[in-house]
Scaffold this motif. Structure first.
Motif, PDB file in Angstrom:
ATOM      1  N   ALA A 298       0.826  -1.207   0.000  1.00  0.00           N
ATOM      2  CA  ALA A 298       0.000   0.000   0.000  1.00  0.00           C
ATOM      3  C   ALA A 298       0.862   1.260   0.000  1.00  0.00           C
ATOM      4  N   VAL A 299       1.974   1.224   0.728  1.00  0.00           N
ATOM      5  CA  VAL A 299       2.847   2.400   0.770  1.00  0.00           C
ATOM      6  C   VAL A 299       3.738   2.449  -0.478  1.00  0.00           C
ATOM      7  N   TYR A 300       4.230   1.313  -0.901  1.00  0.00           N
ATOM      8  CA  TYR A 300       5.118   1.285  -2.073  1.00  0.00           C
ATOM      9  C   TYR A 300       4.389   1.752  -3.333  1.00  0.00           C
ATOM     10  N   ALA A 301       3.063   1.631  -3.351  1.00  0.00           N
ATOM     11  CA  ALA A 301       2.280   2.066  -4.512  1.00  0.00           C
ATOM     12  C   ALA A 301       2.297   3.574  -4.700  1.00  0.00           C
ATOM     13  N   THR A 302       2.796   4.308  -3.732  1.00  0.00           N
ATOM     14  CA  THR A 302       2.905   5.766  -3.863  1.00  0.00           C
ATOM     15  C   THR A 302       3.744   6.092  -5.101  1.00  0.00           C
ATOM     16  N   PRO A 303       3.220   6.938  -6.012  1.00  0.00           N
ATOM     17  CA  PRO A 303       3.946   7.219  -7.265  1.00  0.00           C
ATOM     18  C   PRO A 303       5.351   7.759  -7.026  1.00  0.00           C
ATOM     19  N   ALA A 304       6.246   7.443  -7.938  1.00  0.00           N
ATOM     20  CA  ALA A 304       7.635   7.868  -7.814  1.00  0.00           C
ATOM     21  C   ALA A 304       7.779   9.386  -7.816  1.00  0.00           C
ATOM     22  N   SER A 305       6.771  10.086  -8.329  1.00  0.00           N
ATOM     23  CA  SER A 305       6.801  11.548  -8.368  1.00  0.00           C
ATOM     24  C   SER A 305       6.388  12.177  -7.038  1.00  0.00           C
ATOM     25  N   ASP A 306       5.889  11.365  -6.115  1.00  0.00           N
ATOM     26  CA  ASP A 306       5.420  11.891  -4.832  1.00  0.00           C
ATOM     27  C   ASP A 306       6.601  12.338  -3.964  1.00  0.00           C
ATOM     28  N   GLY A 307       6.344  13.325  -3.129  1.00  0.00           N
ATOM     29  CA  GLY A 307       7.381  13.833  -2.241  1.00  0.00           C
ATOM     30  C   GLY A 307       7.918  12.812  -1.266  1.00  0.00           C
ATOM     31  N   LEU A 308       7.183  11.711  -1.059  1.00  0.00           N
ATOM     32  CA  LEU A 308       7.655  10.662  -0.166  1.00  0.00           C
ATOM     33  C   LEU A 308       9.048  10.192  -0.550  1.00  0.00           C
ATOM     34  N   TRP A 309       9.362  10.205  -1.851  1.00  0.00           N
ATOM     35  CA  TRP A 309      10.614   9.635  -2.327  1.00  0.00           C
ATOM     36  C   TRP A 309      11.733  10.662  -2.400  1.00  0.00           C
ATOM     37  N   ASN A 310      11.453  11.883  -1.971  1.00  0.00           N
ATOM     38  CA  ASN A 310      12.502  12.899  -1.899  1.00  0.00           C
ATOM     39  C   ASN A 310      13.324  12.694  -0.630  1.00  0.00           C
ATOM     40  N   GLY A 311      14.598  13.013  -0.688  1.00  0.00           N
ATOM     41  CA  GLY A 311      15.444  12.923   0.492  1.00  0.00           C
ATOM     42  C   GLY A 311      16.051  11.543   0.681  1.00  0.00           C
ATOM     43  N   VAL A 312      16.958  11.475   1.646  1.00  0.00           N
ATOM     44  CA  VAL A 312      17.700  10.248   1.943  1.00  0.00           C
ATOM     45  C   VAL A 312      17.310   9.765   3.333  1.00  0.00           C
ATOM     46  N   VAL A 313      16.939   8.501   3.434  1.00  0.00           N
ATOM     47  CA  VAL A 313      16.430   7.957   4.698  1.00  0.00           C
ATOM     48  C   VAL A 313      17.444   8.101   5.824  1.00  0.00           C
ATOM     49  N   SER A 314      18.706   7.814   5.528  1.00  0.00           N
ATOM     50  CA  SER A 314      19.725   7.818   6.582  1.00  0.00           C
ATOM     51  C   SER A 314      20.248   9.211   6.911  1.00  0.00           C
ATOM     52  N   ASP A 315      19.807  10.208   6.164  1.00  0.00           N
ATOM     53  CA  ASP A 315      20.238  11.582   6.413  1.00  0.00           C
ATOM     54  C   ASP A 315      19.154  12.524   5.894  1.00  0.00           C
ATOM     55  N   PRO A 316      18.000  12.574   6.565  1.00  0.00           N
ATOM     56  CA  PRO A 316      16.852  13.309   6.026  1.00  0.00           C
ATOM     57  C   PRO A 316      16.976  14.820   6.110  1.00  0.00           C
ATOM     58  N   GLY A 317      17.892  15.324   6.947  1.00  0.00           N
ATOM     59  CA  GLY A 317      18.001  16.759   7.168  1.00  0.00           C
ATOM     60  C   GLY A 317      17.262  17.174   8.425  1.00  0.00           C
ATOM     61  N   ARG A 318      17.752  18.193   9.058  1.00  0.00           N
ATOM     62  CA  ARG A 318      17.231  18.627  10.353  1.00  0.00           C
ATOM     63  C   ARG A 318      15.725  18.872  10.333  1.00  0.00           C
ATOM     64  N   ASP A 319      15.205  19.494   9.272  1.00  0.00           N
ATOM     65  CA  ASP A 319      13.787  19.862   9.230  1.00  0.00           C
ATOM     66  C   ASP A 319      12.886  18.730   8.741  1.00  0.00           C
ATOM     67  N   HIS A 320      13.457  17.550   8.504  1.00  0.00           N
ATOM     68  CA  HIS A 320      12.656  16.454   7.937  1.00  0.00           C
ATOM     69  C   HIS A 320      12.739  15.179   8.777  1.00  0.00           C
ATOM     70  N   ILE A 321      13.172  15.293  10.021  1.00  0.00           N
ATOM     71  CA  ILE A 321      13.334  14.083  10.832  1.00  0.00           C
ATOM     72  C   ILE A 321      12.003  13.445  11.222  1.00  0.00           C
ATOM     73  N   PHE A 322      10.896  14.165  11.018  1.00  0.00           N
ATOM     74  CA  PHE A 322       9.584  13.589  11.308  1.00  0.00           C
ATOM     75  C   PHE A 322       8.748  13.433  10.044  1.00  0.00           C
ATOM     76  N   ASP A 323       9.401  13.388   8.882  1.00  0.00           N
ATOM     77  CA  ASP A 323       8.689  13.256   7.607  1.00  0.00           C
ATOM     78  C   ASP A 323       8.466  11.791   7.245  1.00  0.00           C
ATOM     79  N   GLY A 324       7.633  11.596   6.215  1.00  0.00           N
ATOM     80  CA  GLY A 324       7.288  10.246   5.782  1.00  0.00           C
ATOM     81  C   GLY A 324       8.470   9.432   5.311  1.00  0.00           C
TER      82      GLY A 324
END
Length: 473
Positions: free
Chosen positions: A376-402
């Motif tokens: 259900a989550v993987y079905a999120t389109p590749a263009s969605d913001g979910l796939w922006n950023g790096v999981v192991s280093d999301p950035g200070r303002d994104h530590i609580f993002d999807g």
């Protein structure tokens, strides 16, 4: 006070490099230098401090409902990790200090920068020496409202207050070395007018009423990161008992949330059931009691405060946390609380496993296969913001993002498909056991999982942890 040698070594190395401290020759006068004014975390450079390691916080706090302020004394037991001429604590906001002593002697201090309390003891503190800092202070603690990270610190409520501290906030209520790598044990002694309830982490060790004031003492005897400490003051209905496996269980619900007794009992029972289910998966429950508190703070999130998560359900009167939310916050007791991140960039190790805990419990309680939750989550389109950023280093303002929560959980599931269920379920117990009460990094996890499974996980880590975008399956 971090358990793992590599965590302590990393902090000590950073402090030593920053200060260029060198050992004095035999017979020479020892060189004393200031402790670092930060723990070296790039996301929050002002948080934490160097030059010492805290063992215990003893916090005595008296709440005044007329002002919603406090009078408090915090006693800190610590050990110098270098020859200290002075050192810093984090202390944020308008609280006024009336007394500050080091080992019972008055010490000079100044408050600088965003949150630095700079303390100069009467004489230098030698490396390895144990020392005590006692700070008396009063006032109305600050509520931190960060544009991207939300509300934390001291949060007034209609009938009291709540303290929630992730990623920062503890320093608004007590002087502290405010970084997850310096864990310590805690005692909270909380006083409020008779008729109000005072709650905190750990085990209740005493309650007494004198001259119209009721005091409770709470003891957290396992190491805890400051961002996981909590307290709640107000009118609460409290239930106590034990899980089926025997773990003490304390839950509480704020009167203002209008939760019916049957629902309060359901919250208590489900907390126990989830705790026992996860203990079977992840190994021995890491603390001496479990539970949870439904508060009326208006900050609208739940937090995995150690041993006793806090749930703010916003304006949803009469509601209790869902089973999914319970599974998430209680899953954190192993992933995030017992094993805490080496640095804030590693927070996916908290949130990815906590979200995966939701998927595992949905399979157990509702029959929803984990694969279905993943799909259900993987079905999120590749263009969605979910796939922006790096999981192991999301950035200070994104530590609580999807990307931290959902992509973290997906990374866990893909790892499971690579190493197989047998190795995966061994990993779920072995990882929190290996780093219990300590800190760990993404690199630690990848190496540990590879060694346990005997698999080369470089391709998985590159695709799911270290790269941006939607990985191919």
């Amino acid at each position: 006070m971090s358990r793992t040698p590599r965590a302590l070594a990393a902090v000590t190395l950073a402090v030593t490099a920053a200060l260029a401290v060198s050992a004095a020759p035999a017979g020479a006068t020892a060189r004393f230098t200031p402790g670092a004014p930060g723990a070296g975390d790039p996301y929050f450079p002002d948080m934490g401090n160097g030059g010492y390691d805290v063992a215990h916080y003893d916090i005595g706090l008296k709440y005044d409902p007329d002002t919603k302020g406090i009078r408090a004394v915090t006693k800190i037991k610590a050990r110098a990790t270098q020859n200290l001429s002075r050192f810093n604590l984090d202390f944020l906001g308008p609280l006024t200090i009336s007394s500050l002593k080091v080992d019972g002697q008055r010490a000079s201090y100044e408050r600088t920068g965003a949150q630095e309390l700079v303390i100069t003891p009467p004489k230098g503190l030698r490396k390895h020496r144990h020392f005590t800092v006692t700070v008396a202070y009063s006032g109305v603690p600050q509520t931190v409202n960060d544009a991207t990270l939300g509300t934390s610190g001291w949060v007034p409520t209609p009938d009291g207050a709540v303290m929630v501290n992730q990623p920062f906030g503890a320093a608004t209520v007590f002087p502290v070395n405010d970084h997850p790598t310096d864990k310590a044990t805690y005692t909270f002694t909380l006083s409020a007018p008779q008729g109000l309830t005072t709650l905190s982490n750990g085990d209740l060790r005493g309650t007494w009423t004198r001259n119209g004031w009721t005091t409770t003492r709470w003891v957290m005897r396992h190491p805890m990161a400051s961002e996981l400490s909590m307290l709640a003051i107000g009118k609460y209905d409290v239930l106590t008992g034990r899980t089926a496996d025997g773990t003490p269980n304390l839950t509480a619900t704020d009167h203002a949330m209008a939760i019916k007794p049957d629902d309060a009992e359901k919250f208590h029972r489900q907390t126990a059931e989830v705790t026992d289910f996860q203990s079977a998966l992840y190994g021995r429950y890491p603390f001496t009691s479990t539970g949870g508190i439904v508060v009326n703070g208006g900050f609208r999130y739940a937090l995995e405060t150690q041993g006793r998560p806090v749930y703010d359900l916003g304006s949803r009167l009469g509601r209790i946390p869902s089973e999914a939310l319970l599974a998430h916050e209680l899953g954190h007791q192993w992933f995030g609380d017992s094993v805490s991140p080496e640095r804030w960039a590693d927070i996916w190790l908290n949130e990815g496993f906590a979200t995966y805990s939701e998927w595992l419990y949905a399979e157990e309680s509702a029959g929803t296969p984990v694969q279905e939750s993943f799909d259900a989550v993987y079905a999120t389109p590749a263009s969605d913001g979910l796939w922006n950023g790096v999981v192991s280093d999301p950035g200070r303002d994104h530590i609580f993002d999807g990307l931290v929560y959902d992509r973290g959980a997906m990374a866990v599931h893909v790892l499971r498909t690579i190493i197989g269920d047998g190795a995966f379920y061994r990993l779920l117990k072995a990882w929190p056991a290996e780093y219990r009460y300590g800190n760990a990094s993404t690199e630690d996890f990848v190496r540990f999982a590879a060694e346990l499974s005997g698999k080369n996980l470089d391709e998985w880590a590159d695709a799911w942890l270290y790269s941006e975008g939607k990985p191919a399956l």
